[in-house]
Design a protein around this motif. Structure first.
Motif, short mmCIF file in Angstrom:
data_model
loop_
_atom_site.label_atom_id
_atom_site.label_comp_id
_atom_site.label_asym_id
_atom_site.label_seq_id
_atom_site.Cartn_x
_atom_site.Cartn_y
_atom_site.Cartn_z
N ALA A 16 0.83 -1.21 0.00
CA ALA A 16 0.00 0.00 0.00
C ALA A 16 0.87 1.25 0.00
N SER A 17 1.95 1.22 0.75
CA SER A 17 2.86 2.37 0.79
C SER A 17 3.53 2.57 -0.57
N ALA A 18 3.95 1.47 -1.20
CA ALA A 18 4.57 1.58 -2.53
C ALA A 18 3.58 2.13 -3.55
N ALA A 19 2.32 1.69 -3.48
CA ALA A 19 1.30 2.20 -4.40
C ALA A 19 1.07 3.69 -4.17
N LYS A 20 1.02 4.11 -2.91
CA LYS A 20 0.84 5.53 -2.60
C LYS A 20 2.04 6.34 -3.09
N ASN A 21 3.25 5.78 -2.94
CA ASN A 21 4.44 6.48 -3.42
C ASN A 21 4.42 6.61 -4.94
N ARG A 22 3.98 5.56 -5.65
CA ARG A 22 3.88 5.64 -7.10
C ARG A 22 2.86 6.72 -7.50
N GLU A 23 1.77 6.80 -6.78
CA GLU A 23 0.76 7.81 -7.06
C GLU A 23 1.33 9.22 -6.85
N LEU A 24 2.09 9.40 -5.77
CA LEU A 24 2.71 10.70 -5.52
C LEU A 24 3.73 11.07 -6.59
N VAL A 25 4.50 10.09 -7.05
CA VAL A 25 5.49 10.34 -8.10
C VAL A 25 4.77 10.73 -9.39
N ALA A 26 3.65 10.06 -9.69
CA ALA A 26 2.89 10.41 -10.89
C ALA A 26 2.34 11.83 -10.79
N ILE A 27 1.87 12.22 -9.62
CA ILE A 27 1.37 13.59 -9.43
C ILE A 27 2.51 14.59 -9.60
N GLU A 28 3.67 14.29 -9.01
CA GLU A 28 4.82 15.18 -9.16
C GLU A 28 5.25 15.30 -10.61
N ASP A 29 5.24 14.19 -11.35
CA ASP A 29 5.61 14.23 -12.77
C ASP A 29 4.63 15.07 -13.58
N SER A 30 3.33 14.92 -13.29
CA SER A 30 2.35 15.72 -14.04
C SER A 30 2.49 17.21 -13.70
N LEU A 31 2.78 17.52 -12.44
CA LEU A 31 3.01 18.91 -12.08
C LEU A 31 4.26 19.47 -12.76
N ALA A 32 5.29 18.65 -12.87
CA ALA A 32 6.51 19.10 -13.55
C ALA A 32 6.23 19.33 -15.04
N LEU A 33 5.41 18.46 -15.66
CA LEU A 33 5.06 18.66 -17.07
C LEU A 33 4.23 19.93 -17.26
N GLN A 34 3.30 20.18 -16.34
CA GLN A 34 2.50 21.40 -16.43
C GLN A 34 3.38 22.65 -16.27
N GLN A 35 4.35 22.58 -15.34
CA GLN A 35 5.27 23.71 -15.15
C GLN A 35 6.12 23.92 -16.39
N ALA A 36 6.58 22.83 -17.00
CA ALA A 36 7.39 22.95 -18.22
C ALA A 36 6.55 23.55 -19.35
N ALA A 37 5.27 23.15 -19.46
CA ALA A 37 4.39 23.71 -20.50
C ALA A 37 4.16 25.20 -20.25
N ARG A 38 4.00 25.60 -18.99
CA ARG A 38 3.84 27.03 -18.68
C ARG A 38 5.11 27.81 -19.02
N ASP A 39 6.28 27.20 -18.74
CA ASP A 39 7.54 27.87 -19.06
C ASP A 39 7.69 28.06 -20.57
N VAL A 40 7.33 27.03 -21.34
CA VAL A 40 7.42 27.13 -22.81
C VAL A 40 6.46 28.19 -23.32
N ASP A 41 5.24 28.21 -22.78
CA ASP A 41 4.25 29.20 -23.21
C ASP A 41 4.71 30.61 -22.84
N ARG A 42 5.30 30.77 -21.67
CA ARG A 42 5.79 32.09 -21.25
C ARG A 42 6.90 32.57 -22.18
N GLU A 43 7.82 31.67 -22.54
CA GLU A 43 8.91 32.07 -23.45
C GLU A 43 8.37 32.40 -24.84
#
Length: 112
Positions: free
Chosen positions: A74-101
């Motif tokens: 259960a802990s490993a599944a929760k950690n995978r879920e958190l990593v997926a959320i962090e990855d999606s947030l990083a992709l959204q931040q990268a998309a915002r950076d590209v749009d800003r530039e």
């Protein structure tokens, strides 16, 4: 003269009292202490007040939480879920950076 407590009577009295106390000690051991020891060696809980040998129940069974063996999964599944959320947030931040530039480049081209 006839004495009531002769040495022979005293020794018999002492030995009989000793035998009664010894029998009481063994009876106490077998009837009071031993059931609790047998219960605890079986992995159960002994209640001396009610003299009940009870099977322990896991808190996980009562609350519906995962068992200790399933906790790691259960802990490993929760950690995978958190990593997926962090990855999606990083992709959204990268998309915002590209749009800003892109917007900066468009604004700079418009001003020149």
């Amino acid at each position: 003269m006839h004495r009531l407590l002769t040495m022979k009577r005293l020794s018999v009295l002492f030995l009989s009292i000793f035998a009664v106390l010894l029998a009481g000690m063994f009876a106490y051991e077998n009837l009071v202490v031993a059931p609790g020891d047998r219960c605890e060696t079986g992995g159960k809980w002994w209640d001396p007040e009610t003299r009940i040998c009870a099977q322990p129940i896991s808190i996980a069974e009562i609350t519906g939480r995962p068992n200790p063996g399933e906790r790691a999964a259960a802990s490993a599944a929760k950690n995978r879920e958190l990593v997926a959320i962090e990855d999606s947030l990083a992709l959204q931040q990268a998309a915002r950076d590209v749009d800003r530039e892109r917007q900066r480049a468009a604004l700079a081209a418009e001003q020149n």
